[in-house]
Design a protein around this motif. Sequence first.
Motif, PDB file in Angstrom:
ATOM      1  N   SER A 151      20.072  41.207  -7.282  1.00  0.00           N
ATOM      2  CA  SER A 151      19.255  39.913  -7.131  1.00  0.00           C
ATOM      3  C   SER A 151      18.476  40.055  -8.559  1.00  0.00           C
ATOM      4  O   SER A 151      18.353  41.211  -9.065  1.00  0.00           O
ATOM      5  N   VAL A 152      18.069  38.819  -8.742  1.00  0.00           N
ATOM      6  CA  VAL A 152      17.289  38.707  -9.957  1.00  0.00           C
ATOM      7  C   VAL A 152      15.725  38.306  -9.715  1.00  0.00           C
ATOM      8  O   VAL A 152      15.740  37.223  -8.956  1.00  0.00           O
ATOM      9  N   ASP A 153      14.776  38.746  -9.985  1.00  0.00           N
ATOM     10  CA  ASP A 153      13.567  38.244  -9.603  1.00  0.00           C
ATOM     11  C   ASP A 153      12.998  37.270 -10.888  1.00  0.00           C
ATOM     12  O   ASP A 153      12.793  37.879 -11.970  1.00  0.00           O
ATOM     13  N   TYR A 186      12.571  37.148 -18.216  1.00  0.00           N
ATOM     14  CA  TYR A 186      12.100  36.652 -19.311  1.00  0.00           C
ATOM     15  C   TYR A 186      13.195  35.881 -20.304  1.00  0.00           C
ATOM     16  O   TYR A 186      13.093  35.865 -21.333  1.00  0.00           O
ATOM     17  N   GLY A 187      14.428  36.053 -19.723  1.00  0.00           N
ATOM     18  CA  GLY A 187      15.483  35.401 -20.363  1.00  0.00           C
ATOM     19  C   GLY A 187      16.128  36.141 -21.507  1.00  0.00           C
ATOM     20  O   GLY A 187      16.527  35.235 -22.475  1.00  0.00           O
ATOM     21  N   SER A 188      16.381  37.379 -21.528  1.00  0.00           N
ATOM     22  CA  SER A 188      16.879  38.010 -22.614  1.00  0.00           C
ATOM     23  C   SER A 188      18.463  37.878 -22.727  1.00  0.00           C
ATOM     24  O   SER A 188      19.082  38.104 -23.729  1.00  0.00           O
ATOM     25  N   ALA A 222      24.867  34.912 -14.768  1.00  0.00           N
ATOM     26  CA  ALA A 222      25.015  33.491 -15.584  1.00  0.00           C
ATOM     27  C   ALA A 222      23.359  33.394 -16.096  1.00  0.00           C
ATOM     28  O   ALA A 222      22.503  33.937 -15.618  1.00  0.00           O
ATOM     29  N   PHE A 223      23.384  32.399 -17.054  1.00  0.00           N
ATOM     30  CA  PHE A 223      22.531  32.240 -17.957  1.00  0.00           C
ATOM     31  C   PHE A 223      21.982  30.584 -17.428  1.00  0.00           C
ATOM     32  O   PHE A 223      22.677  29.480 -17.991  1.00  0.00           O
ATOM     33  N   VAL A 224      20.873  30.336 -16.554  1.00  0.00           N
ATOM     34  CA  VAL A 224      20.489  29.077 -16.251  1.00  0.00           C
ATOM     35  C   VAL A 224      19.337  28.752 -16.560  1.00  0.00           C
ATOM     36  O   VAL A 224      18.158  29.457 -16.096  1.00  0.00           O
ATOM     37  N   PHE A 271      16.976  31.571 -17.696  1.00  0.00           N
ATOM     38  CA  PHE A 271      16.876  32.769 -16.946  1.00  0.00           C
ATOM     39  C   PHE A 271      18.060  33.160 -16.448  1.00  0.00           C
ATOM     40  O   PHE A 271      19.132  32.493 -16.199  1.00  0.00           O
ATOM     41  N   GLY A 272      18.268  34.385 -16.348  1.00  0.00           N
ATOM     42  CA  GLY A 272      19.313  35.365 -15.721  1.00  0.00           C
ATOM     43  C   GLY A 272      19.332  34.884 -14.315  1.00  0.00           C
ATOM     44  O   GLY A 272      18.361  34.996 -13.531  1.00  0.00           O
ATOM     45  N   VAL A 273      20.598  34.726 -13.607  1.00  0.00           N
ATOM     46  CA  VAL A 273      20.768  34.551 -12.302  1.00  0.00           C
ATOM     47  C   VAL A 273      22.066  35.002 -11.823  1.00  0.00           C
ATOM     48  O   VAL A 273      23.006  35.361 -12.705  1.00  0.00           O
ATOM     49  N   CYS A 315      18.104  46.074 -18.155  1.00  0.00           N
ATOM     50  CA  CYS A 315      17.281  44.600 -18.302  1.00  0.00           C
ATOM     51  C   CYS A 315      15.919  45.208 -18.726  1.00  0.00           C
ATOM     52  O   CYS A 315      15.396  45.844 -18.280  1.00  0.00           O
ATOM     53  N   PRO A 316      15.369  44.635 -19.636  1.00  0.00           N
ATOM     54  CA  PRO A 316      14.160  44.857 -20.425  1.00  0.00           C
ATOM     55  C   PRO A 316      12.947  44.544 -19.531  1.00  0.00           C
ATOM     56  O   PRO A 316      11.635  45.102 -19.742  1.00  0.00           O
ATOM     57  N   SER A 317      13.095  43.653 -18.549  1.00  0.00           N
ATOM     58  CA  SER A 317      11.737  43.405 -17.655  1.00  0.00           C
ATOM     59  C   SER A 317      12.119  43.960 -16.240  1.00  0.00           C
ATOM     60  O   SER A 317      11.182  43.723 -15.468  1.00  0.00           O
TER      61      SER A 317
HETATM   62  S1  SF4 Z   1      18.705  40.886 -18.520  1.00  0.00           S
HETATM   63 FE1  SF4 Z   1      16.701  40.861 -17.271  1.00  0.00          FE
HETATM   64  S2  SF4 Z   1      15.478  39.725 -18.338  1.00  0.00           S
HETATM   65 FE2  SF4 Z   1      17.227  39.562 -19.364  1.00  0.00          FE
HETATM   66  S3  SF4 Z   1      18.175  37.462 -18.422  1.00  0.00           S
HETATM   67 FE3  SF4 Z   1      18.914  39.316 -16.999  1.00  0.00          FE
HETATM   68  S4  SF4 Z   1      17.405  39.517 -15.521  1.00  0.00           S
HETATM   69 FE4  SF4 Z   1      16.354  38.176 -17.041  1.00  0.00          FE
END
Ligand code: SF4
Length: 71
Positions: A4-6, A11-13, A25-27, A30-32, A53-55
């Motif tokens: 899962s992604v919080d 922050y959408g890297s 996917a990128f929606v 944001f990553g989902v 994932c940087p965050s």
């Molecule tokens: S790698 Fe992490 S910060 Fe980047 S889009 Fe995916 S979930 Fe978000």
Amino acid sequence: MKVSVDRDLCYGSAECVHRAPEVFAFVDGFGVVRPGRDQTGEDPEILEAVEKCPSQAISITEAPRSAPDRP
Ligand code: SF4
């Protein structure tokens, strides 16, 4: 395993999409996790996405076990 992604942390890297596009996917910036792709085995691409994932927004948890049958 369940991935899962919080969204509060993401922050959408797009690193996750780059590393495991069949799962992420990128929606809306944001990553989902793609629908129906949240249950996974120990796929190296997903583990790498979690690690990179940087965050630290991606989590992997054990899938809930089904309750044992009752007599
Ligand atoms: S790698 Fe992490 S910060 Fe980047 S889009 Fe995916 S979930 Fe978000």
